[in-house]
Design a protein around this motif. Structure first.
Motif, mmCIF file in Angstrom:
data_model
loop_
_atom_site.group_PDB
_atom_site.id
_atom_site.type_symbol
_atom_site.label_atom_id
_atom_site.label_comp_id
_atom_site.label_asym_id
_atom_site.label_seq_id
_atom_site.Cartn_x
_atom_site.Cartn_y
_atom_site.Cartn_z
ATOM 1 N N ASP A 181 0.850 -1.181 0.000
ATOM 2 C CA ASP A 181 0.000 0.000 0.000
ATOM 3 C C ASP A 181 0.893 1.241 0.000
ATOM 4 O OD1 ASP A 181 -1.773 2.045 0.391
ATOM 5 O OD2 ASP A 181 -2.744 1.178 2.144
ATOM 6 N N PRO A 182 0.780 2.099 -1.005
ATOM 7 C CA PRO A 182 1.648 3.289 -1.050
ATOM 8 C C PRO A 182 1.452 4.217 0.141
ATOM 9 C CG PRO A 182 -0.117 3.444 -2.686
ATOM 10 C CD PRO A 182 -0.154 2.054 -2.139
ATOM 11 N N LYS A 183 0.321 4.099 0.835
ATOM 12 C CA LYS A 183 0.053 4.947 1.995
ATOM 13 C C LYS A 183 0.578 4.350 3.296
ATOM 14 C CE LYS A 183 -4.211 6.793 -0.066
ATOM 15 N NZ LYS A 183 -5.681 6.975 0.119
ATOM 16 N N SER A 184 1.104 3.127 3.221
ATOM 17 C CA SER A 184 1.594 2.462 4.426
ATOM 18 C C SER A 184 2.828 3.172 4.979
ATOM 19 C CB SER A 184 1.941 1.002 4.123
ATOM 20 O OG SER A 184 2.545 0.379 5.234
ATOM 21 N N LYS A 185 2.943 3.197 6.306
ATOM 22 C CA LYS A 185 4.078 3.839 6.968
ATOM 23 C C LYS A 185 5.222 2.860 7.216
ATOM 24 C CE LYS A 185 1.186 7.284 9.281
ATOM 25 N NZ LYS A 185 0.769 7.875 10.597
ATOM 26 N N ALA A 186 5.058 1.614 6.840
ATOM 27 C CA ALA A 186 6.114 0.618 7.029
ATOM 28 C C ALA A 186 7.301 0.921 6.118
ATOM 29 C CB ALA A 186 5.572 -0.778 6.730
ATOM 30 N N PRO A 187 8.516 0.489 6.497
ATOM 31 C CA PRO A 187 9.692 0.706 5.643
ATOM 32 C C PRO A 187 9.470 0.153 4.244
ATOM 33 C CG PRO A 187 10.352 -0.099 7.804
ATOM 34 C CD PRO A 187 8.855 -0.184 7.763
ATOM 35 N N LYS A 188 9.781 0.950 3.224
ATOM 36 C CA LYS A 188 9.474 0.579 1.855
ATOM 37 C C LYS A 188 10.228 -0.664 1.396
ATOM 38 C CE LYS A 188 8.241 5.263 0.366
ATOM 39 N NZ LYS A 188 8.504 6.356 -0.589
ATOM 40 N N ASN A 189 11.475 -0.829 1.850
ATOM 41 C CA ASN A 189 12.279 -1.945 1.363
ATOM 42 C C ASN A 189 12.029 -3.239 2.126
ATOM 43 O OD1 ASN A 189 13.549 -0.407 -0.615
ATOM 44 N ND2 ASN A 189 15.123 0.301 0.795
ATOM 45 N N LEU A 190 11.316 -3.159 3.261
ATOM 46 C CA LEU A 190 11.109 -4.354 4.071
ATOM 47 C C LEU A 190 10.350 -5.412 3.298
ATOM 48 C CD1 LEU A 190 11.350 -5.788 6.783
ATOM 49 C CD2 LEU A 190 9.220 -4.674 7.501
ATOM 50 N N GLY A 191 9.247 -5.024 2.661
ATOM 51 C CA GLY A 191 8.455 -5.975 1.895
ATOM 52 C C GLY A 191 9.209 -6.536 0.706
ATOM 53 N N LYS A 192 9.982 -5.683 0.036
ATOM 54 C CA LYS A 192 10.770 -6.133 -1.121
ATOM 55 C C LYS A 192 11.814 -7.157 -0.696
ATOM 56 C CE LYS A 192 10.237 -1.881 -3.842
ATOM 57 N NZ LYS A 192 10.958 -0.767 -4.502
ATOM 58 N N ASP A 193 12.472 -6.908 0.430
ATOM 59 C CA ASP A 193 13.501 -7.828 0.908
ATOM 60 C C ASP A 193 12.906 -9.181 1.265
ATOM 61 O OD1 ASP A 193 15.348 -5.833 0.567
ATOM 62 O OD2 ASP A 193 15.392 -5.226 2.679
ATOM 63 N N ARG A 194 11.766 -9.177 1.951
ATOM 64 C CA ARG A 194 11.121 -10.440 2.321
ATOM 65 C C ARG A 194 10.718 -11.233 1.091
ATOM 66 N NH1 ARG A 194 6.989 -8.593 7.216
ATOM 67 N NH2 ARG A 194 8.573 -8.378 8.858
ATOM 68 N N LEU A 195 10.172 -10.535 0.106
ATOM 69 C CA LEU A 195 9.743 -11.203 -1.123
ATOM 70 C C LEU A 195 10.942 -11.776 -1.871
ATOM 71 C CD1 LEU A 195 7.414 -11.905 -3.003
ATOM 72 C CD2 LEU A 195 7.682 -9.662 -4.077
ATOM 73 N N ALA A 196 12.010 -11.002 -1.951
ATOM 74 C CA ALA A 196 13.219 -11.475 -2.638
ATOM 75 C C ALA A 196 13.805 -12.693 -1.929
ATOM 76 C CB ALA A 196 14.244 -10.349 -2.721
ATOM 77 N N ASN A 197 13.835 -12.663 -0.609
ATOM 78 C CA ASN A 197 14.365 -13.795 0.159
ATOM 79 C C ASN A 197 13.514 -15.045 -0.046
ATOM 80 O OD1 ASN A 197 16.432 -12.218 1.140
ATOM 81 N ND2 ASN A 197 15.468 -11.829 3.123
ATOM 82 N N PHE A 198 12.196 -14.857 -0.060
ATOM 83 C CA PHE A 198 11.309 -16.005 -0.254
ATOM 84 C C PHE A 198 11.510 -16.609 -1.633
ATOM 85 C CE2 PHE A 198 7.213 -17.766 -1.674
ATOM 86 C CZ PHE A 198 7.022 -18.731 -0.702
ATOM 87 N N LYS A 199 11.602 -15.765 -2.651
ATOM 88 C CA LYS A 199 11.812 -16.275 -4.005
ATOM 89 C C LYS A 199 13.144 -17.021 -4.108
ATOM 90 C CE LYS A 199 9.050 -13.070 -6.783
ATOM 91 N NZ LYS A 199 9.084 -12.083 -7.887
ATOM 92 N N GLN A 200 14.167 -16.487 -3.471
ATOM 93 C CA GLN A 200 15.476 -17.145 -3.519
ATOM 94 C C GLN A 200 15.413 -18.512 -2.848
ATOM 95 O OE1 GLN A 200 18.738 -14.700 -2.148
ATOM 96 N NE2 GLN A 200 20.077 -16.450 -1.833
ATOM 97 N N LYS A 201 14.718 -18.582 -1.703
ATOM 98 C CA LYS A 201 14.608 -19.861 -1.000
ATOM 99 C C LYS A 201 13.819 -20.868 -1.830
ATOM 100 C CE LYS A 201 11.756 -20.264 2.496
ATOM 101 N NZ LYS A 201 11.166 -20.154 3.864
ATOM 102 N N CYS A 202 12.701 -20.424 -2.408
ATOM 103 C CA CYS A 202 11.887 -21.328 -3.208
ATOM 104 C C CYS A 202 12.646 -21.836 -4.435
ATOM 105 C CB CYS A 202 10.599 -20.626 -3.647
ATOM 106 S SG CYS A 202 9.423 -20.376 -2.302
ATOM 107 N N SER A 203 13.382 -20.958 -5.077
ATOM 108 C CA SER A 203 14.168 -21.376 -6.242
ATOM 109 C C SER A 203 15.181 -22.441 -5.857
ATOM 110 C CB SER A 203 14.870 -20.164 -6.858
ATOM 111 O OG SER A 203 13.935 -19.259 -7.405
ATOM 112 N N ALA A 204 15.792 -22.289 -4.687
ATOM 113 C CA ALA A 204 16.762 -23.276 -4.218
ATOM 114 C C ALA A 204 16.093 -24.614 -3.920
ATOM 115 C CB ALA A 204 17.472 -22.752 -2.969
ATOM 116 N N VAL A 205 14.913 -24.569 -3.289
ATOM 117 C CA VAL A 205 14.189 -25.796 -2.984
ATOM 118 C C VAL A 205 13.788 -26.522 -4.261
ATOM 119 C CG1 VAL A 205 12.053 -26.720 -1.979
ATOM 120 C CG2 VAL A 205 13.340 -24.968 -0.750
ATOM 121 N N LEU A 206 13.243 -25.791 -5.217
ATOM 122 C CA LEU A 206 12.806 -26.399 -6.470
ATOM 123 C C LEU A 206 13.984 -26.963 -7.260
ATOM 124 C CD1 LEU A 206 10.139 -23.777 -7.583
ATOM 125 C CD2 LEU A 206 9.725 -26.045 -6.650
ATOM 126 N N THR A 207 15.102 -26.261 -7.228
ATOM 127 C CA THR A 207 16.290 -26.738 -7.943
ATOM 128 C C THR A 207 16.813 -28.031 -7.331
ATOM 129 O OG1 THR A 207 16.899 -24.470 -8.539
ATOM 130 C CG2 THR A 207 18.627 -26.133 -8.649
#
Length: 496
Positions: A181-207
């Motif tokens: 949500d662009p109106k959210s007061k949470a740190p902007k990069n926090l969500g991006k970092d979590r998503l990137a970490n999850f994708k990296q973990k899933c890619s490793a599991v699938l590989t």
């Protein structure tokens, strides 16, 4: 030692990489121009002895890894391809995407798979297929994972290659946000970092697994979130098989959220296994109509443990009395003009009761969800009474103080007032509200999903209504499903 010269004017940059690829050094070396080499040597100037300036002579170390350097010199045709393809889905056209999908294709499976597999083996991810290597409950490092048991990858490969199963992973991931949500007061990069970490973990599991499979991750509290059936429908669509064609009898879902109760371990004084955090995985399997097992049962062949549900559909079967279940309710209008005050929690069946029983008797409805304020409800009721109508007050009215205001209002307008008390548990009401919000055929007023505090707030304030408060009578309505068999097919699933 590898040396590369990059000519630039009279200065050359020497790129030096040691055989161990541990250090990279950049050195500036002054080279004479061709003309200067042929010319006769001349007297040196003082500044000629310093080339380049002392500040540029310092060695610069790089953190480039051995793999990165090796990959730099690998021809493009020989580089490994990314086998995981990511996409997103939205529950409807007016809502941002909340379902994250990772499709994995092994290197030896370049073409599309032509055969449709009718048996589906679906698995939860965390605490079912993998767990943290560090022992933490939740890992922040995408590399902090290991197989839940060493048998997991072997068992999954056997299901696919030998037993002809479609293997998929279905996981609730409420901690992820695909579109913040662009109106959210949470740190902007926090969500991006979590998503990137999850994708990296899933890619490793699938590989590591290296099977033609997919991960479906539900990030919102909508139709995709287990136990709701959205992810199941998505995977059937993706693999081009209708839900009716799935071999439900032989399909299975494995997950750790089975509603298991705490249990003492035999022979270990004071040692116990903790209860499951929810029953969502077991309920998901029930909704889909397939077998459910815990990871311990499926991978370790352990015996099933006792389990319980906060809300059990077995206690709410389809009613046998009457085609639409309305035969057990008789509500009579006792006077020509009166007020009927509802008292009951959100999701307790108040609005449904009005439309089925009071509207046909000529009662007009006043509802605060529609009018927004209590003052507007009083005004609307007064106008309807002045017009000669009887009125049903379709609000929660949990406490005697609030109900007393309506009793005084009725006395002021010289009309009798009655109370209808809707008796239902909090878990049942939460179920009803979820069914209503997620299924348009059962939601004619387009009600939105309610937060948990809406239910807990009512029950914390609730006091049983009494005739002595000033009511002509108090009619008690025990909740039962009252609708058609087709409506029960929707209602009779788990939605929370």
């Amino acid at each position: 030692m590898i040396k590369t010269r990059i000519p630039h004017a009279r200065t050359h940059i020497r790129f030096i990489i040691s055989r161990e690829y541990r250090k990279i050094r950049f050195a500036y070396v002054t080279m004479p121009s061709p003309k200067a080499a042929e010319a006769k040597p001349s007297a040196k100037r003082k500044n000629d002895s310093i080339s380049p300036p002392p500040l540029l002579k310092r060695k610069a170390q790089s953190s480039i890894s051995k793999n990165a350097v090796a990959n730099f010199f690998t021809p493009t045709s020989q580089k490994s391809k990314e086998r995981t393809n990511w996409s997103e889905r939205a529950p409807d056209d007016d809502t941002p995407a909340t379902l994250l999908v990772a499709r994995y294709k092994p290197e030896n499976a370049e073409g599309p798979e032509q055969r449709r597999r009718r048996k589906i083996a679906a698995f939860d991810l965390d605490s079912t297929l993998i767990t943290t290597a560090s022992g933490k409950t939740h890992a922040n490092d995408p590399n902090d994972w290991k197989w839940w048991d060493s048998s997991v990858p072997t068992k999954l490969r056997q299901l696919y290659t030998e037993d002809d199963y479609r293997v998929v992973i279905l996981s609730n991931q409420a901690g992820l946000t695909l579109h913040p949500d662009p109106k959210s007061k949470a740190p902007k990069n926090l969500g991006k970092d979590r998503l990137a970490n999850f994708k990296q973990k899933c890619s490793a599991v699938l590989t590591k697994l290296d099977l033609p499979t997919a991960i479906y991750a539900a990030t919102g509290k909508d139709i995709y979130r287990k136990p709701r059936p959205g992810m199941w429908r998505a995977l059937c669509e993706d693999y081009n098989i209708s839900e009716a064609d799935v071999d439900l009898e032989n399909s299975i879902f494995v997950g750790d959220a089975g509603g298991r109760t705490a249990q003492l371990k035999k022979g270990e004084s004071g040692s116990a296994t903790v209860k499951d955090f929810s029953c969502s995985d077991r309920n998901f399997a029930h909704n889909v109509g397939i077998t459910y097992k815990t990871p311990e049962e499926f991978f370790l062949c352990e015996k099933p443990r006792e389990f319980t549900r906060d809300f059990d559909l077995a206690n709410h079967p389809y009613p046998e009395h009457g085609e639409d279940g309305t035969g057990d309710i008789i509500f009579e209008k006792k006077t020509k003009q009166e007020i009927v005050l509802f008292c009951g929690p959100p999701g307790g069946g108040k609005s449904t009761f009005y439309w089925k029983y009071l509207k046909p008797l000529g009662y007009e409805r006043v509802n605060q969800d529609t009018l927004k304020t209590r003052a507007k409800c009083f005004k609307a009721t007064g106008d309807l009474l002045n017009g000669g109508h009887s009125v049903a007050i379709d609000n929660t009215n949990p406490d005697p103080d609030g109900r007393a205001e309506w009793i005084k209002f009725a006395e002021k307008h010289k009309v009798p007032i009655r109370c209808v008390w809707f008796k239902a548990s909090q878990e049942l009401c939460e179920h009803n509200a979820a069914v209503r919000a997620l299924n348009k055929p059962l939601n004619p007023e387009a009600r939105e999903a309610l937060p948990k505090i809406a239910f807990s707030g009512f029950f914390s304030r609730f006091k049983e209504p009494k005739v002595k408060e000033g009511f002509g009578d108090v009619v008690e309505v025990e909740f039962k499903f009252r609708g058609t068999e087709a409506e029960y097919a929707i209602w009779g699933r788990y939605w929370n």
